[in-house]
Design a protein around this motif. Structure first.
Motif, PDB file in Angstrom:
ATOM      1  N   SER A  25       0.755  -1.062  -0.137  1.00  0.00           N
ATOM      2  CA  SER A  25      -0.163  -0.123   0.016  1.00  0.00           C
ATOM      3  C   SER A  25       0.884   1.323  -0.091  1.00  0.00           C
ATOM      4  O   SER A  25       0.654   2.424  -0.248  1.00  0.00           O
ATOM      5  CB  SER A  25      -0.900   0.046   1.375  1.00  0.00           C
ATOM      6  N   ASP A  26       1.923   1.136   0.608  1.00  0.00           N
ATOM      7  CA  ASP A  26       2.993   2.453   0.795  1.00  0.00           C
ATOM      8  C   ASP A  26       4.479   2.190   0.201  1.00  0.00           C
ATOM      9  O   ASP A  26       5.166   2.331   1.082  1.00  0.00           O
ATOM     10  CB  ASP A  26       2.633   3.165   2.067  1.00  0.00           C
ATOM     11  N   LEU A  27       4.634   1.525  -0.841  1.00  0.00           N
ATOM     12  CA  LEU A  27       5.957   1.138  -1.288  1.00  0.00           C
ATOM     13  C   LEU A  27       7.033   2.228  -1.684  1.00  0.00           C
ATOM     14  O   LEU A  27       6.384   3.202  -2.176  1.00  0.00           O
ATOM     15  CB  LEU A  27       5.884   0.237  -2.406  1.00  0.00           C
ATOM     16  N   GLN A  28       7.999   2.145  -1.196  1.00  0.00           N
ATOM     17  CA  GLN A  28       9.179   3.233  -1.815  1.00  0.00           C
ATOM     18  C   GLN A  28      10.248   2.426  -2.161  1.00  0.00           C
ATOM     19  O   GLN A  28      10.883   1.518  -1.387  1.00  0.00           O
ATOM     20  CB  GLN A  28       9.606   3.806  -0.583  1.00  0.00           C
ATOM     21  N   THR A  29      11.060   2.905  -3.030  1.00  0.00           N
ATOM     22  CA  THR A  29      12.439   2.345  -3.592  1.00  0.00           C
ATOM     23  C   THR A  29      13.213   2.962  -2.581  1.00  0.00           C
ATOM     24  O   THR A  29      13.071   3.836  -1.776  1.00  0.00           O
ATOM     25  CB  THR A  29      12.796   3.123  -4.812  1.00  0.00           C
ATOM     26  N   THR A  30      14.646   2.231  -2.604  1.00  0.00           N
ATOM     27  CA  THR A  30      15.813   2.638  -1.737  1.00  0.00           C
ATOM     28  C   THR A  30      16.141   4.139  -1.960  1.00  0.00           C
ATOM     29  O   THR A  30      16.717   4.641  -0.966  1.00  0.00           O
ATOM     30  CB  THR A  30      17.098   1.715  -2.016  1.00  0.00           C
ATOM     31  N   SER A  31      15.726   4.762  -3.017  1.00  0.00           N
ATOM     32  CA  SER A  31      16.167   6.213  -3.195  1.00  0.00           C
ATOM     33  C   SER A  31      14.725   7.035  -2.989  1.00  0.00           C
ATOM     34  O   SER A  31      14.856   8.195  -3.175  1.00  0.00           O
ATOM     35  CB  SER A  31      16.619   6.673  -4.659  1.00  0.00           C
ATOM     36  N   GLY A  32      13.844   6.378  -2.385  1.00  0.00           N
ATOM     37  CA  GLY A  32      12.707   7.355  -1.625  1.00  0.00           C
ATOM     38  C   GLY A  32      11.572   7.662  -2.730  1.00  0.00           C
ATOM     39  O   GLY A  32      10.754   8.432  -2.542  1.00  0.00           O
ATOM     40  N   HIS A  33      11.412   7.073  -3.806  1.00  0.00           N
ATOM     41  CA  HIS A  33      10.449   7.327  -4.800  1.00  0.00           C
ATOM     42  C   HIS A  33       9.280   6.144  -4.570  1.00  0.00           C
ATOM     43  O   HIS A  33       9.446   4.683  -4.279  1.00  0.00           O
ATOM     44  CB  HIS A  33      10.903   6.883  -6.241  1.00  0.00           C
ATOM     45  N   ALA A  34       8.064   6.742  -4.555  1.00  0.00           N
ATOM     46  CA  ALA A  34       6.650   5.945  -4.432  1.00  0.00           C
ATOM     47  C   ALA A  34       6.667   5.097  -5.472  1.00  0.00           C
ATOM     48  O   ALA A  34       6.624   5.493  -6.705  1.00  0.00           O
ATOM     49  CB  ALA A  34       5.720   6.942  -4.026  1.00  0.00           C
ATOM     50  N   VAL A  35       6.246   3.825  -5.251  1.00  0.00           N
ATOM     51  CA  VAL A  35       5.834   2.767  -6.146  1.00  0.00           C
ATOM     52  C   VAL A  35       4.778   2.169  -5.897  1.00  0.00           C
ATOM     53  O   VAL A  35       4.293   1.760  -4.598  1.00  0.00           O
ATOM     54  CB  VAL A  35       6.920   1.546  -5.874  1.00  0.00           C
ATOM     55  N   THR A  36       3.689   2.182  -6.935  1.00  0.00           N
ATOM     56  CA  THR A  36       2.493   1.535  -7.036  1.00  0.00           C
ATOM     57  C   THR A  36       2.429   0.249  -8.047  1.00  0.00           C
ATOM     58  O   THR A  36       2.929   0.722  -9.009  1.00  0.00           O
ATOM     59  CB  THR A  36       1.483   2.579  -7.330  1.00  0.00           C
ATOM     60  N   ILE A  37       2.152  -0.901  -7.537  1.00  0.00           N
ATOM     61  CA  ILE A  37       2.068  -2.073  -8.454  1.00  0.00           C
ATOM     62  C   ILE A  37       0.723  -1.951  -9.171  1.00  0.00           C
ATOM     63  O   ILE A  37      -0.334  -2.295  -8.541  1.00  0.00           O
ATOM     64  CB  ILE A  37       2.364  -3.306  -7.546  1.00  0.00           C
ATOM     65  N   LEU A  38       0.711  -1.900 -10.470  1.00  0.00           N
ATOM     66  CA  LEU A  38      -0.521  -2.181 -11.385  1.00  0.00           C
ATOM     67  C   LEU A  38      -0.654  -3.232 -11.658  1.00  0.00           C
ATOM     68  O   LEU A  38      -1.785  -4.053 -11.994  1.00  0.00           O
ATOM     69  CB  LEU A  38      -0.640  -0.903 -12.186  1.00  0.00           C
ATOM     70  N   ASN A  39       0.391  -4.008 -12.260  1.00  0.00           N
ATOM     71  CA  ASN A  39       0.606  -5.562 -12.581  1.00  0.00           C
ATOM     72  C   ASN A  39       1.905  -5.921 -12.206  1.00  0.00           C
ATOM     73  O   ASN A  39       2.740  -5.439 -12.765  1.00  0.00           O
ATOM     74  CB  ASN A  39       0.168  -5.701 -13.920  1.00  0.00           C
ATOM     75  N   PRO A  40       2.067  -6.981 -11.382  1.00  0.00           N
ATOM     76  CA  PRO A  40       3.297  -7.676 -11.056  1.00  0.00           C
ATOM     77  C   PRO A  40       4.009  -8.140 -11.974  1.00  0.00           C
ATOM     78  O   PRO A  40       5.223  -8.545 -12.064  1.00  0.00           O
ATOM     79  CB  PRO A  40       3.056  -8.358  -9.891  1.00  0.00           C
ATOM     80  N   GLY A  41       3.409  -8.518 -13.197  1.00  0.00           N
ATOM     81  CA  GLY A  41       3.920  -9.080 -14.188  1.00  0.00           C
ATOM     82  C   GLY A  41       3.688 -10.418 -14.559  1.00  0.00           C
ATOM     83  O   GLY A  41       3.136 -11.320 -13.547  1.00  0.00           O
ATOM     84  N   LYS A  42       3.923 -11.077 -15.490  1.00  0.00           N
ATOM     85  CA  LYS A  42       3.931 -12.577 -15.749  1.00  0.00           C
ATOM     86  C   LYS A  42       5.094 -13.367 -15.523  1.00  0.00           C
ATOM     87  O   LYS A  42       6.245 -12.881 -16.000  1.00  0.00           O
ATOM     88  CB  LYS A  42       3.455 -12.864 -17.121  1.00  0.00           C
ATOM     89  N   LYS A  43       5.196 -14.476 -14.832  1.00  0.00           N
ATOM     90  CA  LYS A  43       6.182 -15.114 -14.383  1.00  0.00           C
ATOM     91  C   LYS A  43       6.911 -15.696 -15.642  1.00  0.00           C
ATOM     92  O   LYS A  43       6.450 -16.403 -16.201  1.00  0.00           O
ATOM     93  CB  LYS A  43       5.977 -16.308 -13.477  1.00  0.00           C
TER      94      LYS A  43
END
Length: 389
Positions: A25-43
Motif C-alpha cells: 500500500s505504501d511502497l518506496q524504492t531505496t532512493s525514496g520514490h513512491a511505487v504503485t504496483i498496477l500489474n506484478p507481471g507474468k512469471k
C-alpha cells in the motif's frame, strides 16, 4: 546463502511477489520514490528477468517493463545480469536485502531498487519457516493464531466447484466414443462406480473386471454376472493376472464383497430405460436402485453418489445438450452433504473452527489433496487472509 532477515530461497521471494503477499500500500524504492504496483507481471519460465510485462507507477509516472528479484542485491552481478542484454528491460530490482546496492544493466540504465523486507509480515516469515520444515501438519495450522472461517469456507467452496469439474473429467476417461452414446455413457458410469468401489488400493483391478464383464453381460442374470466377475477377478480362476491388495482391507471393503455390490448396481443401470436418465428426476434413480437391490447406503456409496453419479449426469447433459439436467446435477452437488471419514480431514482439526460444515463437504477432500498436499498455498484464500489480517 540469503542474508539474515530473509532466510528462504529466491523461489519463495518470487512466489511472494507473484501473489502480492506483502504490504504494497505504501511502497518506496531505496532512493525514496513512491511505487504503485498496477500489474506484478507474468512469471518468466525462460531466460531473462523473473517477471515480464509488469506495470508500475513510480512517483506518478507509469512504467512498463520487467522485474528481477534476488535475496541479495549482489546477485545481480554474480549472475552476470549487468552484461546480459536480456535484462535491459528491467525497471525494478526487488531484493530482500537491508543494505542493497545500486545495479546497472548492459545498456547502462539503472533500474530502481525496492527492498521488500520492511513490507513482509512476521506471519509470513513464520509460515515460510513451517513450510520449509515439512511438518506433517499444515503450515498454516501451526503458523497463525487466527484463521478466518469466512476465508476458509470461501476456499472450500472453490475447491468444491473444482472437484466437481475434476470428477466430470475423470468420467470421460471411461467413455468409449466408438460406442453409441447411450451405451457408452452407461458403460462409463458402471466402470466409474467399480473404480470408486476399489478405492484406495484396488481401483485398477475393479475397473478392469467391470470392463471385461460388460463385454459378456447384458444386465439380466445377476447371479451369472457375479460368477463371471469373480472368475474375471481371479477368485475362482487361478489364471487371472489381476492383482488385488488386501492390506488393511476391512471385511465390508473386501474385493469379493464389493464385486457383488457392484454387480447389483450395474444390473440396475443396464436395466434402466435410457430416457429415464435424461429427465431431471434421474438424480433420484440412485436411491431407487439401492432399495431394489436391498443395499445399504453406506458412507462409501454416499460419496460415490457425489463423485461418480452426479458428474456422470452432468456430462450426459453436456452430451445431449440438456441444460436442465446439467443444472439439476450441479445444483444437487452444490447442496450435497456427505459424511466424510474424520480420519481424512484430521489435518483441519488445529483450525478449531466453530462451523463444522466442512466435514460433509466433498470439496474438503479436494482442498487437502490438490491444494494443501500439493503446496498450492499461494492460491489459497486462507493463507492470503491470514497474512493480510
Amino acid at each position: 546463502m540469503a542474508k539474515p532477515g530473509f532466510a528462504h530461497s529466491e523461489a519463495f521471494l518470487q512466489w511472494i511477489w507473484e501473489n502480492l503477499l506483502f504490504d504494497f500500500s505504501d511502497l518506496q524504492t531505496t532512493s525514496g520514490h513512491a511505487v504503485t504496483i498496477l500489474n506484478p507481471g507474468k512469471k518468466n519460465v525462460s531466460d531473462g528477468p523473473d517477471f515480464k510485462q509488469a506495470t508500475l507507477e513510480i512517483d506518478g509516472l507509469r512504467w512498463h517493463g520487467d522485474i528481477e528479484l534476488h535475496t541479495k542485491s549482489s546477485n545481480w552481478r554474480s549472475h552476470a545480469h549487468h552484461t546480459d542484454p536480456n535484462f535491459n528491460s528491467v525497471v525494478l530490482h526487488v531484493v530482500a536485502d537491508s543494505n542493497p546496492e545500486q545495479v546497472q544493466t548492459q545498456n547502462r540504465s539503472r533500474p530502481y531498487t525496492l527492498n521488500i523486507l520492511p513490507y513482509l509480515s512476521e506471519k509470513l516469515h513464520v509460515f515460510l519457516k513451517n513450510f520449509e520444515e515439512h511438518s506433517p501438519e499444515l503450515p498454516c495450522t501451526s503458523g497463525f493464531h487466527f484463521i478466518s472461517e469466512e476465508a476458509f469456507y470461501r476456499q472450500i467452496e472453490q475447491a468444491h466447484r473444482e472437484y466437481f469439474e475434476k470428477k466430470s473429467d475423470d468420467f470421460l476417461t471411461f467413455f468409449d466414443p466408438n460406442l453409441l452414446p447411450s451405451k457408452a455413457w452407461k458403460q462409463a458410469l458402471i466402470i466409474s462406480l467399480w473404480d470408486g468401489l476399489g478405492i484406495p488400493h484396488n481401483r485398477e483391478a475393479m475397473a478392469t473386471t467391470a470392463a471385461e464383464l460388460l463385454k459378456k453381460w447384458d444386465g439380466q442374470d445377476i447371479k451369472e454376472a457375479k460368477a463371471m466377475s469373480l472368475e474375471i477377478a481371479g477368485f475362482t480362476n487361478a489364471d487371472s493376472d489381476l492383482n488385488w491388495n488386501y492390506k488393511s482391507v476391512r471385511p465390508a471393503n473386501h474385493p469379493e464383497k464389493r464385486i457383488e455390490q457392484a454387480v447389483e448396481l450395474s444390473a440396475a443401470i443396464l436395466q434402466e430405460p435410457f430416457n429415464h436418465f435424461l429427465a431431471t428426476e434421474a438424480i433420484h434413480l440412485w436411491e431407487q436402485w439401492f432399495r431394489k437391490a436391498a443395499l445399504n447406503q453406506t458412507a462409501r456409496f454416499e460419496i460415490l453418489f457425489g463423485t461418480v453419479y452426479l458428474p456422470a449426469l452432468f456430462m450426459l447433459g453436456n452430451l445431449f445438450a440438456s441444460g436442465r439436467l446439467k443444472s439439476a446435477s450441479l445444483s444437487s452437488w452444490k447442496n450435497l452433504r456427505t459424511p466424510i471419514p474424520a480420519s481424512l480431514l484430521k489435518k483441519f482439526r488445529p483450525f478449531h473452527l466453530q462451523d463444522k460444515r466442512y466435514r460433509k463437504k466433498l470439496g474438503s477432500i479436494h482442498q487437502l489433496n490438490s491444494y494443501c498436499k500439493a503446496s498450492r498455498c499461494s492460491e489459497c484464500f486462507v493463507l492470503k487472509k491470514a497474512i493480510q489480517s
